[in-house]
Structures are given as structure tokens and as C-alpha cells.
Scaffold this motif. Structure first.
Motif, PDB file in Angstrom:
ATOM      1  N   GLU A 165     -46.106  -5.617   7.591  1.00  0.00           N
ATOM      2  CA  GLU A 165     -44.973  -7.076   7.182  1.00  0.00           C
ATOM      3  C   GLU A 165     -44.365  -7.284   7.519  1.00  0.00           C
ATOM      4  OE1 GLU A 165     -44.707  -7.049   3.712  1.00  0.00           O
ATOM      5  OE2 GLU A 165     -46.404  -5.291   4.159  1.00  0.00           O
ATOM      6  N   LEU A 166     -43.325  -6.920   9.404  1.00  0.00           N
ATOM      7  CA  LEU A 166     -42.701  -8.049   9.751  1.00  0.00           C
ATOM      8  C   LEU A 166     -43.512  -8.446  11.241  1.00  0.00           C
ATOM      9  CD1 LEU A 166     -40.187  -8.421  10.744  1.00  0.00           C
ATOM     10  CD2 LEU A 166     -40.236  -6.554  13.278  1.00  0.00           C
ATOM     11  N   LEU A 167     -45.120  -8.298  11.633  1.00  0.00           N
ATOM     12  CA  LEU A 167     -45.021  -8.644  12.314  1.00  0.00           C
ATOM     13  C   LEU A 167     -45.595 -10.276  11.552  1.00  0.00           C
ATOM     14  CD1 LEU A 167     -46.701  -6.528  14.808  1.00  0.00           C
ATOM     15  CD2 LEU A 167     -45.203  -8.635  15.160  1.00  0.00           C
ATOM     16  N   GLY A 168     -45.981 -10.267  10.753  1.00  0.00           N
ATOM     17  CA  GLY A 168     -46.560 -10.680   9.293  1.00  0.00           C
ATOM     18  C   GLY A 168     -45.883 -11.569   9.370  1.00  0.00           C
ATOM     19  N   ALA A 169     -44.919 -11.269   8.851  1.00  0.00           N
ATOM     20  CA  ALA A 169     -43.418 -12.593   8.609  1.00  0.00           C
ATOM     21  C   ALA A 169     -43.116 -13.559   9.665  1.00  0.00           C
ATOM     22  CB  ALA A 169     -42.268 -12.133   7.625  1.00  0.00           C
ATOM     23  N   LYS A 224     -45.666 -14.140  12.596  1.00  0.00           N
ATOM     24  CA  LYS A 224     -46.380 -14.740  12.758  1.00  0.00           C
ATOM     25  C   LYS A 224     -46.486 -16.311  11.626  1.00  0.00           C
ATOM     26  CE  LYS A 224     -51.147 -14.832  13.523  1.00  0.00           C
ATOM     27  NZ  LYS A 224     -52.364 -14.228  13.038  1.00  0.00           N
ATOM     28  N   LYS A 225     -46.076 -16.158  10.364  1.00  0.00           N
ATOM     29  CA  LYS A 225     -45.680 -17.331   8.905  1.00  0.00           C
ATOM     30  C   LYS A 225     -44.670 -17.777   9.209  1.00  0.00           C
ATOM     31  CE  LYS A 225     -45.107 -16.490   4.365  1.00  0.00           C
ATOM     32  NZ  LYS A 225     -44.695 -16.234   3.513  1.00  0.00           N
ATOM     33  N   ASP A 226     -43.527 -17.589  10.127  1.00  0.00           N
ATOM     34  CA  ASP A 226     -42.576 -19.092  10.175  1.00  0.00           C
ATOM     35  C   ASP A 226     -42.663 -18.845  12.004  1.00  0.00           C
ATOM     36  OD1 ASP A 226     -41.690 -18.250   8.078  1.00  0.00           O
ATOM     37  OD2 ASP A 226     -40.027 -17.080   8.942  1.00  0.00           O
ATOM     38  N   GLU A 227     -44.394 -18.164  12.421  1.00  0.00           N
ATOM     39  CA  GLU A 227     -43.871 -18.918  14.199  1.00  0.00           C
ATOM     40  C   GLU A 227     -42.885 -18.069  14.642  1.00  0.00           C
ATOM     41  OE1 GLU A 227     -45.172 -23.286  14.512  1.00  0.00           O
ATOM     42  OE2 GLU A 227     -46.594 -22.833  13.228  1.00  0.00           O
ATOM     43  N   LYS A 228     -42.038 -17.242  14.678  1.00  0.00           N
ATOM     44  CA  LYS A 228     -41.034 -16.784  15.252  1.00  0.00           C
ATOM     45  C   LYS A 228     -41.187 -15.397  16.387  1.00  0.00           C
ATOM     46  CE  LYS A 228     -37.466 -17.280  12.614  1.00  0.00           C
ATOM     47  NZ  LYS A 228     -35.999 -16.687  11.363  1.00  0.00           N
ATOM     48  N   ARG A 229     -41.048 -15.047  17.124  1.00  0.00           N
ATOM     49  CA  ARG A 229     -41.390 -14.493  18.310  1.00  0.00           C
ATOM     50  C   ARG A 229     -40.231 -13.294  17.505  1.00  0.00           C
ATOM     51  NH1 ARG A 229     -40.575 -14.604  23.882  1.00  0.00           N
ATOM     52  NH2 ARG A 229     -38.216 -14.728  23.535  1.00  0.00           N
ATOM     53  N   SER A 234     -31.847 -12.720   4.863  1.00  0.00           N
ATOM     54  CA  SER A 234     -30.701 -12.620   3.982  1.00  0.00           C
ATOM     55  C   SER A 234     -29.949 -12.133   5.723  1.00  0.00           C
ATOM     56  CB  SER A 234     -29.947 -11.627   3.468  1.00  0.00           C
ATOM     57  OG  SER A 234     -29.987 -10.855   2.975  1.00  0.00           O
ATOM     58  N   GLY A 235     -30.672 -10.984   6.421  1.00  0.00           N
ATOM     59  CA  GLY A 235     -29.831 -10.297   7.476  1.00  0.00           C
ATOM     60  C   GLY A 235     -29.599  -9.289   6.907  1.00  0.00           C
ATOM     61  N   LYS A 236     -29.036  -8.683   5.845  1.00  0.00           N
ATOM     62  CA  LYS A 236     -28.552  -7.699   5.247  1.00  0.00           C
ATOM     63  C   LYS A 236     -29.492  -6.279   5.461  1.00  0.00           C
ATOM     64  CE  LYS A 236     -25.976  -9.973   1.365  1.00  0.00           C
ATOM     65  NZ  LYS A 236     -26.250 -10.471   0.341  1.00  0.00           N
ATOM     66  N   ASP A 237     -27.913  -4.956   5.395  1.00  0.00           N
ATOM     67  CA  ASP A 237     -28.995  -4.025   5.853  1.00  0.00           C
ATOM     68  C   ASP A 237     -29.731  -3.396   3.906  1.00  0.00           C
ATOM     69  OD1 ASP A 237     -27.847  -3.788   8.326  1.00  0.00           O
ATOM     70  OD2 ASP A 237     -26.615  -2.062   7.518  1.00  0.00           O
ATOM     71  N   ALA A 238     -30.905  -2.229   4.425  1.00  0.00           N
ATOM     72  CA  ALA A 238     -31.394  -2.696   2.912  1.00  0.00           C
ATOM     73  C   ALA A 238     -30.195  -1.750   2.175  1.00  0.00           C
ATOM     74  CB  ALA A 238     -32.546  -1.171   3.288  1.00  0.00           C
ATOM     75  N   ALA A 239     -29.402  -0.649   2.943  1.00  0.00           N
ATOM     76  CA  ALA A 239     -28.981   0.167   1.997  1.00  0.00           C
ATOM     77  C   ALA A 239     -27.712  -0.546   1.211  1.00  0.00           C
ATOM     78  CB  ALA A 239     -28.242   1.571   2.568  1.00  0.00           C
ATOM     79  N   ASP A 289     -36.515 -13.127  17.600  1.00  0.00           N
ATOM     80  CA  ASP A 289     -35.917 -13.368  17.112  1.00  0.00           C
ATOM     81  C   ASP A 289     -36.007 -12.605  15.625  1.00  0.00           C
ATOM     82  OD1 ASP A 289     -35.976 -15.399  19.663  1.00  0.00           O
ATOM     83  OD2 ASP A 289     -37.260 -16.301  18.247  1.00  0.00           O
ATOM     84  N   SER A 290     -36.616 -11.620  15.430  1.00  0.00           N
ATOM     85  CA  SER A 290     -36.584 -10.915  14.209  1.00  0.00           C
ATOM     86  C   SER A 290     -35.326 -11.424  13.584  1.00  0.00           C
ATOM     87  CB  SER A 290     -36.831 -10.070  14.046  1.00  0.00           C
ATOM     88  OG  SER A 290     -36.910  -9.465  13.583  1.00  0.00           O
ATOM     89  N   PRO A 291     -35.506 -11.676  11.828  1.00  0.00           N
ATOM     90  CA  PRO A 291     -33.874 -11.454  11.715  1.00  0.00           C
ATOM     91  C   PRO A 291     -33.626 -10.161  11.242  1.00  0.00           C
ATOM     92  CG  PRO A 291     -35.669 -12.660  10.422  1.00  0.00           C
ATOM     93  CD  PRO A 291     -36.395 -12.182  11.478  1.00  0.00           C
ATOM     94  N   ILE A 292     -35.385  -9.561  11.623  1.00  0.00           N
ATOM     95  CA  ILE A 292     -34.711  -7.672  11.029  1.00  0.00           C
ATOM     96  C   ILE A 292     -34.421  -6.922  12.326  1.00  0.00           C
ATOM     97  CG2 ILE A 292     -34.940  -5.957   9.549  1.00  0.00           C
ATOM     98  CD1 ILE A 292     -36.068  -7.792   7.681  1.00  0.00           C
ATOM     99  N   SER A 293     -33.959  -5.858  12.980  1.00  0.00           N
ATOM    100  CA  SER A 293     -33.273  -5.731  13.971  1.00  0.00           C
ATOM    101  C   SER A 293     -33.880  -3.966  13.015  1.00  0.00           C
ATOM    102  CB  SER A 293     -31.664  -4.751  13.650  1.00  0.00           C
ATOM    103  OG  SER A 293     -31.103  -3.851  12.630  1.00  0.00           O
TER     104      SER A 293
END
Lengths: 95, 487
Positions: B361-365, B367-372, B410-415, B375-379
């Protein structure tokens, strides 16, 4: 060991020294003599003797990894026969 | 993995050895105090030593020695307490000394070995012959003038480690896996930045072919291969060229060939032939290098966990597959991110879940956005939070994907997202049971068919229950209840 004219031509080429035929002819026996003289060393028995890379018994001194030099482009290029915009300019050397 | 190539005279085996030049991470040069940073104005990082002015003497950089020792340890190699610098003599416009200070018979690092990870999920050991320290040359620019070349000596004298492999590599995939693993090790050790674009890591590839079981064939050395892709393309071309050459009755000549990435071919560099007579001899300006007492132990203590150690630990401690582990260790930061996610949860299945979510999920997303990853929006903590919600049955895996998408944008928490959107999984048996009963009551025809042996209809009932609950019913409980009620 005796050097042929061909050997001398090869050494001259490796050292980038241009030499005509007559000079090669003249130098072949002279170089052979020098090598013959040095070859006397092979008469010494060196079995079980470690090769020696230096004759002084001190360790190589090291320096800290600090930038302490450079930054004088003008001086570096001062002796260059030709330079342009901070580059050395040489006859084209390309594969 | 060592794919054989079919030829007219039988199968051919590819044999490859590599020489990798890695620029040592250091502030100053190997034998002088001028700077090494990339991209400075031409000839401004040059001292009189680097320009080979008469009377200048080289003084060895202590850090470069330590970096070489550290790298040697990272390659599981023997460190030589005494090594000797030698002069390698040749003439070229960007080599002002007329010789390169290198190491010949007595390198600082001897034999070692590394493990490479292959695309088919297996590993293989590749032997390291040696690692030695040497000076880099300057840089020539040939395309600015019809009859002149321009020379910049900024790179002249920078420290390089030449890492030589045994001829253990058997094809383009293994070559790529080898260079990737070397780069990974160098980056973990922080002894070279491994940046092939900027030329801080370069490779020469020695290629030969033979019928399996035969003696080694004559090799050609391919230069100018500056990316992993170029290495693979050059190998493909060169192998085919050599096989054609031999099968049409010729012999491969030992020579240096240049890879042309535009024409996609290797070409002979005839001018290099004479130059191969390097006339090495010990550099009289430098004494033998004797490592200070305890240096090897000291460097051992600074070693981080290396990629292969990490890989095996991920497999043993977290139960991950070789493939998942090797994807995760590819970058130190990636491995650290994964561990932060995995260690956030005690559930035994959470590590595998964490690996799946990071890789798929994360690396896939990203890669699609050409982000490192940086720079992940999800910690890592946030992703750990999402996985917690899965393992404690608050949400199903399917809902989790929607939550993930929302977290990513959105960068929001899952909960918070689960709360906001009311996505909490229904785990109340009574509530699910009521819906199951309703679905069964609403579909008498299908119930009859199912009972008559149409097992496939089970999925239909699950689907109906999920539809009624907006996908929030706990799938395991739905299955269990349906089975009970339909039997």
C-alpha cells in the motif's frame, strides 16, 4: 638480459618519448648494459626474505580529514599553455 | 538463476566479474587537503598536490583509511594490517601526475563475500577478491570544442575504493543484484553515497562466455556503464556478440570495450591496448600503511546492522518471506519505518501485516506519486495505528484500505477517520445474527438452491450481509453465523 630495438621503442612509447631509428639503435646496447649492471642483484639469495617497500623504520603519517587547501584556480592554471573559463584546454583526447 | 544461452554449438554460460569504483565519503581528498564536494566551479577544489606540481608530497587521509577498513568489514573480508601504495603509470590529460597512486600487490582489504538476492526469491554468495584505495582522475569534457578537450581537476585525487569481485556472477540479473547489494552495503555503512548519477559509484564489467564445465573463456572489459540498467543492457549485447563471434569460428580477444548507450552496443577501445602496461611499483613518496593497533576492532564497533543481517533478522524474528525482507532492507530508512510500524503492535500477525501494508500500500502509493518515503503523508506511528485497528478487529482489512486512502490524502489518524465516518466493524453477535436472519428470510429461493448443493451461493449470502452492514460486519463472524444457519 639484452634489449632489442623493439623493446626500446616500446619503452619510449610508454614514456611518451619520441625517438628516431638511429637513436633506438644507439640506446638498445646502453640500456642493456644498465639492466645487466642492476641484474647483479639477482645473485643475492633472497629466499625467505620479505620484500621491502621502504628502508626507513617509521610508520606512514596520516592527516585528519579536514579541508585545508585548494581554492586557487588562477594559480593552478598559471602554468597551463592554454586555459579557458577556469578549464585546462588540451588537444582533443577522445576514444 | 544462471540462465544458459542457447547457441548453435550448445548451451553457453555467462561469466561475469565486476570492478566497482566507489568514491569514499570524506570532506577532503585521499592525499591532499582540498575539498571533495560535487558540483563546485571547475579547478577550485585543486591543490598543488592534486595538480602534481613538482616537489609536492602526498599525505594520507586518516578517515579514508578508516572508511576502507569499515567497508572491508561490511564485505565480510579480511583486513590487511599492512598495505602498500603503488604507482600505476599511464598518460592521460586528466591525470596530471602521469601515474595514479593505487594499491597493487598488497591491498588494504583481501578476500570476502556478500549475499545477493535474486528475483526468483533465492540468494547466492558472490566472492570479493579485494578492495583497494586509489586516487580518482580529473574530468575531461570533449563536446565543447571541435579540436580541444577541457579538463577540470576537481575530482583529481578524490579517494576511491575499488571493489573487485570474483567471476561468480552468471548473468544480467545477478549483475544487477550484485551492484544493488554493494550499493546498499556502502550506504548502510555511510562510506560512499552510492550515487551513480553523479559518478560516485561506477562499474567496469568483465564478461566472458563458456560451455558449462569448460575453462573460463577470454574476457572483454566493458567500461562506461553508469547505471544498473546500462550494465544489464551491455551484458546482453556483449554476450550475444561473443557467442556469435565464437560460433562463426573466431576467437574473443582480451580487450577493453566501451558501452555506447545511444547505439546500444559495445565498441573496441583500441587505443587502450598499449596503456595496459602499467608498470606498477611501490610509491617512493609513501611508506607502507600499517594500521594502528586496535583500529580494526574500533571500526568493528562502529558497524551498523548490515543489510543481510537485517534481512535474516526480519525473516527469523518477524517471520517475513525472503522477498518481503529484501524489499524492506533496500533502504535503511525503509527498514526503520517498517520496524516502527511492526513494533507498534503486539499481535503476532502484526509484523506480516505491517510488511504488507508498507510494501504493497504505502510504497505503491508513494511510487505512483513519485514521492520518497521521507515525504510520506502517513507516519510510521499512524500506519501502526491503522494496523492496530485491524488486529483488534475494530475494522476489517477491506475497510482499512479505504481508511488508508483517506489517511494518505488527509494525513489524519486512522482512529479519527473511523470514528468520523462510523466505519467501526460490527462485532456484536446479536446485531450480525439479526441481519443474517433477515438475509436468509429475504432469499428463500437461494437458500433452497444452496441446501440443494449449490455451494457457490455462500458468497452471495456473505455479500448480502456485507451490503446490509455497509461492509462493516466482521467477515469471520459473518461466515461462522451463515454456516451455522444454512446448515
Amino acid at each position: 638480459m639484452s634489449l632489442t630495438k623493439k623493446d626500446v621503442a616500446k619503452v619510449a612509447n610508454l614514456a611518451r618519448i619520441k625517438m628516431d631509428d638511429a637513436k633506438l639503435e644507439e640506446l638498445a646496447p646502453q640500456l642493456s648494459n644498465i639492466i645487466g649492471f642492476v641484474e647483479q642483484l639477482s645473485e643475492v639469495d633472497t629466499d625467505n626474505v620479505e620484500p621491502l617497500a621502504s628502508v626507513v623504520d617509521i610508520n606512514l603519517r596520516l592527516r585528519e580529514d579536514k579541508v585545508t587547501d585548494g581554492g586557487y584556480q588562477k594559480e593552478i592554471l598559471a602554468n597551463a599553455p592554454d586555459s579557458l573559463e577556469g578549464y585546462f584546454v588540451v588537444p582533443k583526447v577522445v576514444e | 538463476m544462471s540462465a544458459l544461452i542457447k547457441g548453435e554449438t550448445g548451451d553457453w554460460e555467462i561469466v561475469i566479474g565486476m570492478e566497482i569504483h566507489a568514491q569514499v565519503t570524506a570532506e577532503s581528498k585521499l592525499f591532499s587537503g582540498s575539498a571533495t564536494s560535487f558540483g563546485a566551479e571547475q579547478n577550485t577544489q585543486v591543490s598543488f598536490v592534486d595538480a602534481a606540481m613538482p616537489g609536492m608530497l602526498p599525505v594520507l587521509n586518516k578517515l579514508c583509511v578508516e572508511q576502507a577498513v569499515k567497508t572491508g568489514l561490511g564485505l565480510n573480508a579480511k583486513i590487511n594490517e599492512t598495505s602498500i601504495f603503488a604507482r600505476k603509470n599511464y598518460f592521460y590529460a586528466d591525470l596530471p601526475q602521469g601515474y595514479q597512486i593505487s594499491q597493487f600487490e598488497d591491498p588494504i582489504v583481501g578476500e570476502g563475500k556478500i549475499e545477493i538476492d535474486l528475483p526468483d526469491g533465492t540468494t547466492k554468495d558472490i566472492g570479493i577478491t579485494r578492495l583497494h584505495l586509489e586516487q580518482d582522475a580529473g574530468k575531461s569534457i570533449h563536446d565543447q570544442h571541435p579540436t580541444k578537450s577541457y579538463v577540470d581537476l576537481n575530482r583529481s585525487g578524490c579517494a576511491l575504493m575499488e571493489i573487485v569481485s570474483e567471476p561468480d556472477i552468471r548473468g544480467p540479473e545477478e549483475a544487477a543484484a550484485y551492484i544493488n547489494k554493494i550499493r546498499m552495503i556502502l550506504r548502510y555503512l555511510e562510506t560512499c553515497d552510492g550515487n551513480m548519477d553523479e559518478g560516485s559509484m561506477r562499474a567496469d564489467v568483465n564478461i566472458s562466455v563458456r560451455h558449462p564445465g569448460d575453462e573460463l573463456g577470454t574476457r572483454a572489459e566493458i567500461k562506461n556503464v553508469n547505471s544498473v540498467k546500462a550494465i544489464q543492457q551491455a551484458i546482453d549485447f556483449e554476450v550475444e556478440r561473443q557467442i556469435d563471434h565464437i560460433e562463426s569460428g573466431n576467437k574473443v580477444v582480451q580487450e577493453t570495450r566501451l558501452w555506447d548507450p545511444v547505439k546500444m552496443e559495445t565498441r573496441s577501445m583500441r587505443s587502450k591496448e598499449e596503456a595496459h602496461d602499467y608498470r606498477y611499483f611501490p610509491d617512493p613518496d609513501l611508506l607502507p600503511l600499517v594500521l594502528e593497533d586496535g583500529l580494526i576492532e574500533k571500526m568493528k564497533a562502529t558497524l551498523p546492522e548490515l543489510p543481510d543481517q537485517k534481512k535474516h533478522r526480519f525473516m527469523n524474528d518477524y517471520g517475513l518471506s525472503l522477498y518481503d525482507s529484501s524489499v524492506l532492507i533496500a533502504e535503511k530508512s525503509r527498514a526503520e519505518y517498517f520496524e516502527a510500524v511492526a513494533n507498534d503492535n503486539d499481535a503476532p500477525e502484526s509484523a506480516k501485516l505491517a510488511a504488507n501494508w508498507v510494501i504493497n500500500e504505502l510504497l505503491g502509493a508513494l511510487k505512483k506519486d513519485e514521492k520518497r518515503l521521507a515525504d510520506s503523508p502517513i507516519s510510521a506511528e499512524q500506519l501502526g495505528g491503522l494496523i492496530n485497528l485491524i488486529t483488534d478487529n475494530t475494522i476489517s482489512g477491506k475497510i482499512a484500505k479505504d481508511v488508508f486512502a483517506e489517511m494518505y490524502s488527509s494525513g489524519k489518524d486512522a482512529a479519527a477517520i473511523v470514528e468520523e465516518k462510523g466505519l467501526k466493524q460490527v462485532t456484536d453477535t446479536g446485531e450480525i445474527e439479526a441481519i443474517v436472519d433477515k438475509v436468509i428470510a429475504d432469499n428463500p429461493d437461494n437458500v433452497e438452491k444452496y441446501k440443494g448443493g449449490k455451494d457457490k451461493l455462500f458468497g452471495f449470502f456473505v455479500g448480502q450481509v456485507m451490503k446490509e452492514t455497509g461492509g462493516k460486519a466482521n467477515p469471520a463472524m459473518v461466515n461462522e453465523l451463515l454456516k451455522k444457519k444454512l446448515s
